[in-house]
Design a protein around this motif. Structure first.
Motif, PDB file in Angstrom:
ATOM      1  N   LYS A  20      37.683 -79.335  -6.617  1.00 46.95           N
ATOM      2  CA  LYS A  20      37.864 -80.071  -7.869  1.00 46.95           C
ATOM      3  C   LYS A  20      37.685 -79.150  -9.074  1.00 46.95           C
ATOM      4  N   GLU A  21      36.649 -78.323  -9.015  1.00 45.45           N
ATOM      5  CA  GLU A  21      36.386 -77.379 -10.107  1.00 45.45           C
ATOM      6  C   GLU A  21      37.529 -76.385 -10.276  1.00 45.45           C
ATOM      7  N   GLN A  22      38.157 -76.013  -9.153  1.00 43.43           N
ATOM      8  CA  GLN A  22      39.266 -75.061  -9.182  1.00 43.43           C
ATOM      9  C   GLN A  22      40.608 -75.735  -9.488  1.00 43.43           C
ATOM     10  N   ASN A  23      40.547 -77.048  -9.720  1.00 45.61           N
ATOM     11  CA  ASN A  23      41.758 -77.823 -10.022  1.00 45.61           C
ATOM     12  C   ASN A  23      42.797 -77.745  -8.897  1.00 45.61           C
ATOM     13  N   ILE A  24      42.307 -77.760  -7.648  1.00 42.35           N
ATOM     14  CA  ILE A  24      43.188 -77.740  -6.476  1.00 42.35           C
ATOM     15  C   ILE A  24      43.347 -79.176  -5.990  1.00 42.35           C
ATOM     16  N   HIS A  25      44.572 -79.679  -6.010  1.00 40.42           N
ATOM     17  CA  HIS A  25      44.852 -81.052  -5.563  1.00 40.42           C
ATOM     18  C   HIS A  25      45.798 -80.965  -4.365  1.00 40.42           C
ATOM     19  N   PHE A  26      45.428 -81.615  -3.275  1.00 45.47           N
ATOM     20  CA  PHE A  26      46.149 -81.450  -2.018  1.00 45.47           C
ATOM     21  C   PHE A  26      47.214 -82.534  -1.811  1.00 45.47           C
ATOM     22  N   ASP A  27      48.339 -82.092  -1.249  1.00 46.57           N
ATOM     23  CA  ASP A  27      49.411 -83.017  -0.913  1.00 46.57           C
ATOM     24  C   ASP A  27      48.961 -83.966   0.192  1.00 46.57           C
ATOM     25  N   ALA A  28      48.153 -83.450   1.124  1.00 42.60           N
ATOM     26  CA  ALA A  28      47.604 -84.274   2.205  1.00 42.60           C
ATOM     27  C   ALA A  28      46.358 -83.607   2.751  1.00 42.60           C
ATOM     28  N   VAL A  29      45.436 -84.446   3.243  1.00 41.65           N
ATOM     29  CA  VAL A  29      44.206 -83.985   3.890  1.00 41.65           C
ATOM     30  C   VAL A  29      44.154 -84.608   5.279  1.00 41.65           C
ATOM     31  N   TYR A  30      43.849 -83.781   6.284  1.00 41.78           N
ATOM     32  CA  TYR A  30      43.817 -84.244   7.676  1.00 41.78           C
ATOM     33  C   TYR A  30      42.411 -84.049   8.251  1.00 41.78           C
ATOM     34  N   ASP A  31      41.855 -85.121   8.795  1.00 41.19           N
ATOM     35  CA  ASP A  31      40.506 -85.064   9.346  1.00 41.19           C
ATOM     36  C   ASP A  31      40.428 -85.920  10.605  1.00 41.19           C
ATOM     37  N   GLU A  32      39.243 -85.990  11.200  1.00 39.43           N
ATOM     38  CA  GLU A  32      38.994 -86.859  12.357  1.00 39.43           C
ATOM     39  C   GLU A  32      39.002 -88.321  11.923  1.00 39.43           C
ATOM     40  N   GLY A  33      39.014 -89.221  12.892  1.00 43.07           N
ATOM     41  CA  GLY A  33      38.946 -90.653  12.586  1.00 43.07           C
ATOM     42  C   GLY A  33      39.501 -91.488  13.720  1.00 43.07           C
ATOM     43  N   GLY A  34      40.834 -91.647  13.742  1.00 42.04           N
ATOM     44  CA  GLY A  34      41.462 -92.386  14.823  1.00 42.04           C
ATOM     45  C   GLY A  34      41.782 -91.486  16.010  1.00 42.04           C
ATOM     46  N   PHE A  35      42.231 -92.113  17.089  1.00 37.97           N
ATOM     47  CA  PHE A  35      42.640 -91.405  18.312  1.00 37.97           C
ATOM     48  C   PHE A  35      43.933 -92.041  18.828  1.00 37.97           C
ATOM     49  N   VAL A  36      44.486 -91.447  19.876  1.00 34.61           N
ATOM     50  CA  VAL A  36      45.464 -92.159  20.692  1.00 34.61           C
ATOM     51  C   VAL A  36      44.639 -92.865  21.764  1.00 34.61           C
ATOM     52  N   LEU A  37      44.605 -94.163  21.690  1.00 30.97           N
ATOM     53  CA  LEU A  37      43.801 -94.957  22.619  1.00 30.97           C
ATOM     54  C   LEU A  37      44.676 -95.444  23.756  1.00 30.97           C
ATOM     55  N   GLY A  38      44.213 -95.248  24.968  1.00 33.08           N
ATOM     56  CA  GLY A  38      45.002 -95.599  26.142  1.00 33.08           C
ATOM     57  C   GLY A  38      45.276 -97.091  26.242  1.00 33.08           C
ATOM     58  N   PRO A  39      46.195 -97.484  27.144  1.00 30.65           N
ATOM     59  CA  PRO A  39      46.519 -98.898  27.334  1.00 30.65           C
ATOM     60  C   PRO A  39      45.264 -99.743  27.560  1.00 30.65           C
ATOM     61  N   LYS A  40      45.240-100.915  26.929  1.00 35.39           N
ATOM     62  CA  LYS A  40      44.141-101.894  27.044  1.00 35.39           C
ATOM     63  C   LYS A  40      42.816-101.382  26.484  1.00 35.39           C
ATOM     64  N   THR A  41      42.875-100.337  25.642  1.00 34.15           N
ATOM     65  CA  THR A  41      41.658 -99.804  25.040  1.00 34.15           C
ATOM     66  C   THR A  41      41.436-100.387  23.648  1.00 34.15           C
ATOM     67  N   VAL A  42      42.496-100.491  22.853  1.00 31.11           N
ATOM     68  CA  VAL A  42      42.383-101.099  21.516  1.00 31.11           C
ATOM     69  C   VAL A  42      42.052-102.575  21.668  1.00 31.11           C
ATOM     70  N   LEU A  43      42.916-103.299  22.354  1.00 30.60           N
ATOM     71  CA  LEU A  43      42.718-104.702  22.705  1.00 30.60           C
ATOM     72  C   LEU A  43      43.204-104.875  24.139  1.00 30.60           C
ATOM     73  N   LYS A  44      42.571-105.717  24.889  1.00 32.67           N
ATOM     74  CA  LYS A  44      42.940-105.909  26.290  1.00 32.67           C
ATOM     75  C   LYS A  44      44.381-106.399  26.429  1.00 32.67           C
ATOM     76  N   ALA A  45      44.874-107.101  25.402  1.00 33.48           N
ATOM     77  CA  ALA A  45      46.225-107.653  25.474  1.00 33.48           C
ATOM     78  C   ALA A  45      47.309-106.606  25.222  1.00 33.48           C
ATOM     79  N   VAL A  46      46.920-105.403  24.760  1.00 38.26           N
ATOM     80  CA  VAL A  46      47.896-104.352  24.432  1.00 38.26           C
ATOM     81  C   VAL A  46      47.964-103.369  25.593  1.00 38.26           C
ATOM     82  N   ASP A  47      49.086-103.373  26.305  1.00 40.53           N
ATOM     83  CA  ASP A  47      49.208-102.544  27.516  1.00 40.53           C
ATOM     84  C   ASP A  47      49.915-101.221  27.258  1.00 40.53           C
TER      85      ASP A  47
END
Length: 513
Positions: free
Chosen positions: A232-259
């Protein structure tokens, strides 16, 4: 005759209503799932990359809640490891250390007029609470023992960890150790991706930055926060920032109804408020108890807080998530999603029924601690109840605090705020930045529905809203319900296939047009 007409009229209305519901369901723009592949893409094993992650895991960069008590020698060792392992990166990129241990890399791009992009990870890992270590008297290094501190039983201990937690053992197609999933696996994958591109004489179109904090697990106030403030002090503004958070969750992991597998891209994260509620009552000797002592009163209040929770609601990223996964759900679920004008209440109740989906639609209430007397025959005049709220977008810390005060009416209480943070901003999902990320995910995970998502836990990402409007939380690995539980747990490990895909993911993401 009149009764018959009424009957036919009602029947006609019911049939018409059902027809409307079905037509709306059939015409609803669910994300198509028929063309999805059966499996994620598989890449050849890279022995050198596997070995370097194993080496990184062997350095116990454990953060401490009391920052000044952190053992920083492993962090210095980790920095030396990166310098020795990736000489081409250190030759090609500008490097900077923020607040002694936060690591920043800048890879100069071809076009200085383009906004840079930023890749995040963190060096620190959570401790192994029952794992002994000694300091080598000669080197000062940690020497880990295979002994359970409670039982002194090597056999029992090894039944919890298949391999020592800082061994970086490679076995059964996996790499084992603390940090493989959170977050050295991702940090080293970023370094490997850049190292491969540099070996191919690739130069990015825009500047590419890496930022690796040292205390994400205990707040990020001395790592990510300081780094974000520097940008911020260097006045650097990013087009995008990538971090941890979500995953690719296997079948029936997000919700049991989603295969189908579901790639969940976090476009925001919940805020939090932790309060200590001191409940005052009558103290004294346990032989003459009052009708309701402070502990009983606190238990009543705990039940009130747990029962009278803040209302559930479906906010935009969750609505988007539901729409995207709806195509992989059963008839009843599709009907409710596509007809929320009539069945919205039913849908909301369904989402409230499981802890994971409930956390997406409301500010959650978690009663985590209660303390009264320190002796079995003493009635404490006060009982302290600790409650942690995870705040949904659309509500504020002030809203939740007001809710707490309302529940405390009729009790003699004092409320102290332990920690607080407002919910994050929501990154747009119609932006070119999100669409490019979605395309990259699809290349490695042609088997997955890709959808925006609300990250339930906290990450360093929040601190970088200072310098970007597009903050995306996604670790490009496919995990099942069991593997989810390995994070911060015994036998934390990552499959080699996931690690190879992660390297390729970042390699593609760095090659932005």
């Amino acid at each position: 005759m009149t009764i018959k007409r009424v009957f036919f009229a009602l029947a006609f209305i019911v049939i018409a209503l059902v027809a409307v519901l079905v037509i709306k369901m059939v015409s609803y723009p669910f994300q198509p799932t028929k063309k999805l592949k059966d499996h994620a893409k598989v890449y050849p094993y890279n022995g050198k990359a596997i070995n370097r992650l194993a080496q990184a895991i062997r350095i116990p960069t454990i953060s401490n809640v009391n920052y000044e008590n952190t053992d920083f020698k492993p962090f210095n060792d980790f920095k030396s490891f990166l310098i020795n392992s990736y000489p081409a990166i250190y030759k090609q990129m500008d490097t900077l250390t923020i607040n002694k241990h936060g690591l920043v890399f800048k890879w100069k791009g071809k076009d200085a007029t383009k906004k840079p992009i930023l890749f995040l990870s963190h060096q620190d890992v959570v401790p192994i609470s029952d794992y002994n270590f000694e300091l080598d008297p000669t080197t000062g290094d940690r020497v880990f023992n295979l002994t359970n501190t409670e039982t002194d039983s090597i056999t029992e201990y090894q039944s919890e960890w298949k391999y020592p937690p800082f061994s970086g053992a490679v076995a059964n197609g996996r790499i084992y150790g603390r940090g493989t999933l959170d977050m050295k696996g991702m940090l080293i994958a970023i370094m490997e991706a850049a190292d491969e591109l540099i070996a191919e004489n690739y130069q990015p179109e825009q500047d590419v930055y890496f930022a690796f904090g040292q205390d994400e697990e205990v707040s990020g106030l001395n790592g990510a926060k300081k780094i974000a403030e520097y940008f911020k002090e260097q006045n650097i503004h990013f087009d995008a920032v990538y971090d941890e958070g979500g995953f690719v969750l296997g079948p029936k992991t997000v919700l049991k109804a989603v295969d189908k597998a579901v790639a969940t891209v976090g476009v925001g994260e919940k805020g939090f408020l932790t309060v200590a509620i001191r409940v005052n009552g009558t103290g004294g000797h346990s032989s003459i108890p009052p009708k309701k002592g402070s502990l009983v009163l606190a238990a009543e209040l705990a039940e009130k807080l747990n029962t009278n929770q803040l209302p559930a609601t479906i906010i935009p990223p969750v609505a988007n998530f539901i729409n995207n996964i709806g195509g992989a759900m059963d008839f009843k679920s599709k009907l409710a999603i596509s007809n929320q004008w009539l069945l919205g209440g039913v849908l909301l109740k369904t989402l409230e029924n499981t802890p994971a989906s409930n956390a997406m639609v409301r500010t959650t209430t978690a009663l985590t601690m209660m303390h009264a007397s320190d002796a079995p025959n003493v009635l404490s005049a006060t009982t302290t109840l600790t409650v942690n709220f995870r705040i949904l977008q659309g509500q504020t810390v002030a809203d939740v605090l007001e809710h707490v005060k309302k529940q405390c009416e009729g009790y003699d209480t004092e409320i102290d705020i332990i920690s607080q943070r407002e919910p994050s901003n929501l990154s747009p999902t119609d932006s070119k930045q999100y669409l490019f990320l979605k395309d990259v995910i699809a290349k490695n995970y042609p088997n997955a529905i890709i959808t925006p998502y609300l990250t339930i836990g906290g990450t360093d990402s929040y601190k970088y809203e200072l310098v970007s409007d597009n903050v995306f939380r996604f670790m490009p690995v496919q995990i099942n319900e069991y593997e989810q539980r390995l994070i911060h747990n015994d036998n934390e490990s990552i499959s080699i296939e996931n690690y190879m895909r992660m390297i390729n993911h970042f390699k593609l993401l760095m090659q932005q047009p």
